[in-house]
Motif scaffolding. Sequence first.
Motif, PDB file in Angstrom:
ATOM      1  N   ARG A   8       2.116   0.310   6.414  1.00  0.00           N
ATOM      2  CA  ARG A   8       1.376   1.562   6.480  1.00  0.00           C
ATOM      3  C   ARG A   8       2.375   2.710   6.436  1.00  0.00           C
ATOM      4  O   ARG A   8       3.267   2.789   7.275  1.00  0.00           O
ATOM      5  CB  ARG A   8       0.537   1.629   7.750  1.00  0.00           C
ATOM      6  CG  ARG A   8      -0.499   0.497   7.834  1.00  0.00           C
ATOM      7  CD  ARG A   8      -1.176   0.466   9.175  1.00  0.00           C
ATOM      8  NE  ARG A   8      -2.088  -0.679   9.290  1.00  0.00           N
ATOM      9  CZ  ARG A   8      -2.714  -1.039  10.406  1.00  0.00           C
ATOM     10  NH1 ARG A   8      -2.513  -0.344  11.518  1.00  0.00           N
ATOM     11  NH2 ARG A   8      -3.516  -2.080  10.419  1.00  0.00           N
ATOM     12  N   MET A   9       2.221   3.593   5.460  1.00  0.00           N
ATOM     13  CA  MET A   9       3.126   4.725   5.295  1.00  0.00           C
ATOM     14  C   MET A   9       2.343   5.968   4.897  1.00  0.00           C
ATOM     15  O   MET A   9       1.277   5.851   4.272  1.00  0.00           O
ATOM     16  CB  MET A   9       4.188   4.419   4.227  1.00  0.00           C
ATOM     17  CG  MET A   9       5.067   3.233   4.526  1.00  0.00           C
ATOM     18  SD  MET A   9       6.309   2.915   3.223  1.00  0.00           S
ATOM     19  CE  MET A   9       7.368   4.368   3.422  1.00  0.00           C
ATOM     20  N   ASP A  10       2.894   7.143   5.241  1.00  0.00           N
ATOM     21  CA  ASP A  10       2.240   8.381   4.811  1.00  0.00           C
ATOM     22  C   ASP A  10       2.806   8.899   3.491  1.00  0.00           C
ATOM     23  O   ASP A  10       2.498  10.009   3.078  1.00  0.00           O
ATOM     24  CB  ASP A  10       2.316   9.454   5.900  1.00  0.00           C
ATOM     25  CG  ASP A  10       3.739   9.803   6.284  1.00  0.00           C
ATOM     26  OD1 ASP A  10       4.525  10.178   5.405  1.00  0.00           O
ATOM     27  OD2 ASP A  10       4.073   9.691   7.478  1.00  0.00           O
ATOM     28  N   SER A  11       3.642   8.079   2.848  1.00  0.00           N
ATOM     29  CA  SER A  11       4.161   8.416   1.527  1.00  0.00           C
ATOM     30  C   SER A  11       3.264   7.801   0.451  1.00  0.00           C
ATOM     31  O   SER A  11       3.289   6.585   0.225  1.00  0.00           O
ATOM     32  CB  SER A  11       5.593   7.896   1.357  1.00  0.00           C
ATOM     33  OG  SER A  11       6.008   8.019   0.009  1.00  0.00           O
ATOM     34  N   LYS A  12       2.471   8.631  -0.177  1.00  0.00           N
ATOM     35  CA  LYS A  12       1.593   8.142  -1.247  1.00  0.00           C
ATOM     36  C   LYS A  12       2.416   7.535  -2.379  1.00  0.00           C
ATOM     37  O   LYS A  12       2.034   6.515  -2.961  1.00  0.00           O
ATOM     38  CB  LYS A  12       0.766   9.315  -1.783  1.00  0.00           C
ATOM     39  CG  LYS A  12      -0.297   8.922  -2.802  1.00  0.00           C
ATOM     40  CD  LYS A  12      -1.487   8.251  -2.145  1.00  0.00           C
ATOM     41  CE  LYS A  12      -2.642   8.094  -3.111  1.00  0.00           C
ATOM     42  NZ  LYS A  12      -3.761   7.352  -2.510  1.00  0.00           N
ATOM     43  N   LEU A  13       3.571   8.146  -2.668  1.00  0.00           N
ATOM     44  CA  LEU A  13       4.412   7.665  -3.758  1.00  0.00           C
ATOM     45  C   LEU A  13       4.858   6.226  -3.509  1.00  0.00           C
ATOM     46  O   LEU A  13       4.699   5.352  -4.386  1.00  0.00           O
ATOM     47  CB  LEU A  13       5.642   8.570  -3.902  1.00  0.00           C
ATOM     48  CG  LEU A  13       6.677   8.103  -4.931  1.00  0.00           C
ATOM     49  CD1 LEU A  13       6.194   8.393  -6.336  1.00  0.00           C
ATOM     50  CD2 LEU A  13       8.024   8.773  -4.682  1.00  0.00           C
TER      51      LEU A  13
END
Length: 381
Positions: A74-79
């Motif tokens: 889970r990450m907040d980096s869409k890229l």
Amino acid sequence: MTRRFVVEADGGSRGNPGPAGYGAVVRDADTGLILVEAAEFIGRATNNVAEYKGLIAGLRAAFELDPAAAVDVRMDSKLVVEQMSGRWKIKHPDMQPLAAEARAVFPRDRVSYAWIPRERNKDADRLANEAMDAGRAGRSWAPRTAADPVVPAAPVEEPLPAPAAPKAGWGADLGTPTTLVLLRHGETALTPQKRFSGSTGSDPELSEKGRWQAERAAEALAARGTVQAVVCSPMLRTRQTAEAAALRLGLEVRVESGLREVDFGDWEGLTFGEVQERHPADLDAWLASSKARPTGSTESFASLAQRVAVARDKVLARYAGRTVLVVSHVSPIKTLVRLALGAPPDSMYRMELAAASFCAVQYYADGNASLRLLNDTGHLR
């Protein structure tokens, strides 16, 4: 039952590019408890590089806990999420090798990726900022102590105990370990002169004595009859040593670039005394810190350790439960031994590793490792 982890990862750069760091946590998917925290200041880099490095650190930490686990990232980096999920192409040359490192930790079918808003990624974000603050202060980030609280992902009715550390000594049968037989390459013309010979120098071939040493090592391995695969560094001296063994064993050689020697930069081809005379301050710094680099080099022992750990994990995943001959160099082999022992970086200066010597490390299903052999040269007598 397959164990499941949640990896939350983040990275940041104060300047983009600028001073950068990453943070990652590994949680138990059932309880939400944080099992591992990881963070590091990585010097000058972009946000995206830092985010990828955080992902790699989180996946490697999960692998150390249980290499057979399934992982929800889970990450907040869409890229990063879209690229690692395969929906977006990875065009930037700095991102491609980092993505490859991340994919090499676990089989693809055991890792899933999901985007989360930044407010739900607070722990990884906190760790990344702690790492950048530590780097600005000229020190390394340190993990929380055993006395610090372990924070659950969401409130629970009763506090849950932290998972117990693996017990030392006898335990349950963990099945057949994966054994890495570590062989340093035979001598080159530079070896008896004790000259620095890394990954960016002249890439020398084996000397006549080095070829003899490689043959003796091959004979010893053939007599034991336990090796089932051969992996080596891409350098010429390691490939020649590995090919001598593979020919005797009837096996093919697989090249793993992560096993190459460290980059010694401007020290390539010089003796210790010559380096001391020409670059005294850089040599003192290098001997004092695993994060210092040789003059003109792109690589420290700390970054070498990260690279070698990735290569090790790839070999362990590919050849689980088998005995693998790994032909490499002084620094990578000492690093593998150090990591197996959980020893500090300066322990590398306290190991002797002769040309064409054997070491052996066994890796078990619970993530533990056992050093079985160090600097064995009996076959050369």
